[in-house]
Design a protein around this motif. Structure first.
Motif, short mmCIF file in Angstrom:
data_model
loop_
_atom_site.label_atom_id
_atom_site.label_comp_id
_atom_site.label_asym_id
_atom_site.label_seq_id
_atom_site.Cartn_x
_atom_site.Cartn_y
_atom_site.Cartn_z
N ALA A 1 7.44 -7.75 19.43
CA ALA A 1 7.17 -7.64 18.04
C ALA A 1 8.37 -6.70 17.27
O ALA A 1 8.59 -7.10 16.15
N ALA A 2 8.48 -5.56 17.94
CA ALA A 2 9.93 -4.77 17.59
C ALA A 2 10.97 -5.46 17.28
O ALA A 2 11.69 -5.30 16.29
N ALA A 3 11.40 -6.59 18.30
CA ALA A 3 12.60 -7.31 18.20
C ALA A 3 12.38 -8.35 16.99
O ALA A 3 13.52 -8.42 16.51
N ALA A 4 11.27 -8.78 17.03
CA ALA A 4 11.04 -9.79 15.90
C ALA A 4 11.13 -9.23 14.59
O ALA A 4 11.48 -10.02 13.41
N LEU B 1 12.12 -14.74 1.06
CA LEU B 1 12.17 -13.26 0.64
C LEU B 1 10.60 -12.79 1.02
O LEU B 1 10.44 -11.67 1.48
N TRP B 2 9.60 -13.55 0.24
CA TRP B 2 8.24 -12.96 0.39
C TRP B 2 7.66 -13.11 1.64
O TRP B 2 7.15 -12.24 2.39
N GLY B 3 8.16 -14.28 2.63
CA GLY B 3 7.54 -14.50 3.79
C GLY B 3 7.89 -13.50 4.97
O GLY B 3 7.36 -12.97 5.79
N GLY B 4 9.52 -13.24 4.67
CA GLY B 4 10.09 -12.30 5.79
C GLY B 4 9.61 -10.88 5.42
O GLY B 4 9.55 -10.22 6.38
N SER B 5 9.46 -10.46 4.24
CA SER B 5 8.87 -9.05 4.20
C SER B 5 7.42 -8.99 4.51
O SER B 5 7.02 -8.03 5.12
N ALA C 1 6.17 -10.73 6.98
CA ALA C 1 6.07 -10.52 8.62
C ALA C 1 6.61 -9.57 9.09
O ALA C 1 6.28 -8.92 10.12
N PHE C 2 7.64 -8.68 8.25
CA PHE C 2 8.30 -7.42 8.66
C PHE C 2 7.05 -6.53 8.79
O PHE C 2 7.08 -5.82 9.60
N ALA C 3 6.55 -6.26 7.59
CA ALA C 3 5.57 -5.38 7.49
C ALA C 3 4.29 -5.45 8.70
O ALA C 3 3.75 -4.60 9.35
#
Length: 312
Positions: free
Chosen positions: A61-64, A208-212, A214-216
């Motif tokens: 998860a951290a690497a992703a 932009l929104w999907g990556g943000s 998923a990041f959180a």
């Protein structure tokens, strides 16, 4: 004076102020560690005996998170960025972020990377601002959605309504400052224009929104996996809410990579969610180990390599 000329001046106006706050927060964190040394030792022992399978899942998860950061950064600009170097830049930015206060390390690395990709300094800064703004909105939206979906996640105290009253007041102050300042008004207008250009392309907006999002969620997932590895019987919803609250609080203190501020906030949030003190400390140590300390050396090597190849 143009925006590209004023940016370095604006960045350099408060170095001593940020350095002072950083030193104060780090000193306070050091004092807390010394005062709770027994709890820290117990937490370290529990982390050493944690479930290896859950820790592997936390590592994945951290690497992703770096891939998700790259996706969000691509979504913040119209131009297509080189994928491999973009992911490498996010990995290097994470390492640099632990060396400078208030996320300045990641900002400098990404600003340099975007300008090397052909963007002007103004547009690169606007893209970083859009990504940061969307990230903050995403965390707030996730917190609200979690409260709606699981009302028992947080027990609201009597003080919460008084705190909520301050939110529209603070928003009004920000809006008033933008309206009264012509310079701020122009900067906000240019930022909105860039964001509008990005949202004209559905794929860019989704990135932009999907990556943000998923990041959180992946960062929260690291905390959830470490909690399960240690064996704390907390619902995942409470752990996710604890991370969202802690990361939001840590953003207010300009320490390198949230060192000290995020650690204390996350430990307090987990304790408030029902985790015993030593287990909460173990969770913070595991989260820090996987997201900050272990990637530090390879991240700095990638940073040096990108700089040598003139990608930064």
């Amino acid at each position: 004076m143009t925006a590209t000329q004023s940016l370095p001046i604006a960045v350099g106006r408060r170095p001593y102020f940020q350095l002072g706050i950083t030193l104060v927060v780090l000193a306070a964190a050091g004092w807390m560690l010394a005062a709770h040394r027994v709890t820290l030792d117990s937490g370290t022992d529990r982390l050493a005996a944690a479930d290896g399978e859950w820790l592997v899942l936390a590592c994945l998860a951290a690497a992703a998170t770096w891939v998700c950061a790259a996706v969000a950064q691509q979504g913040a600009v119209v131009e297509r960025l080189p994928r491999g170097r973009l992911v490498a830049a996010q990995f290097a930015a994470g390492a640099a972020n632990h060396l400078l206060p208030a996320g300045a390390g990641a900002t400098v690395v990404n600003l340099r990377f975007l300008t090397r990709c052909g963007l002007s300094t103004r547009r690169a800064a606007a893209a970083l601002a859009a990504k940061a703004a969307v990230g903050g909105l995403v965390r707030c939206a996730l917190g609200v959605a979690l409260l709606v979906a699981s009302p028992g996640t947080v027990r609201l105290s009597a003080r919460v309504p008084h705190v909520l009253v301050l939110l529209p007041v603070a928003a009004g102050v920000v809006v008033l400052a933008v309206v009264l300042s012509g310079r701020l008004r122009r900067m906000v207008g240019r930022a909105f224009a860039d964001v509008r250009d990005v949202h004209r392309c559905r794929a860019r907006a989704c990135a932009l929104w999907g990556g943000s999002v998923a990041f959180a969620l992946l960062h929260a997932g690291v905390v959830v996996a470490v909690v399960h590895a240690i064996g704390i019987g907390l619902p995942a919803s409470r752990v996710v809410m604890a991370y969202l609250v802690a990361s939001g609080a840590a953003a207010l203190l300009p320490t390198p990579g949230g060192l000290g501020s995020l650690d204390a906030a996350l430990a307090l949030a987990l304790t408030a969610a029902g985790a015993p003190g030593p287990e909460a400390v173990s969770t913070v140590l595991g989260y820090r180990l996987l997201t900050g300390w272990l990637p530090m050396a390879p991240g700095l090597l990638v940073l040096a390599l990108l700089a040598r190849r003139s990608a930064l």
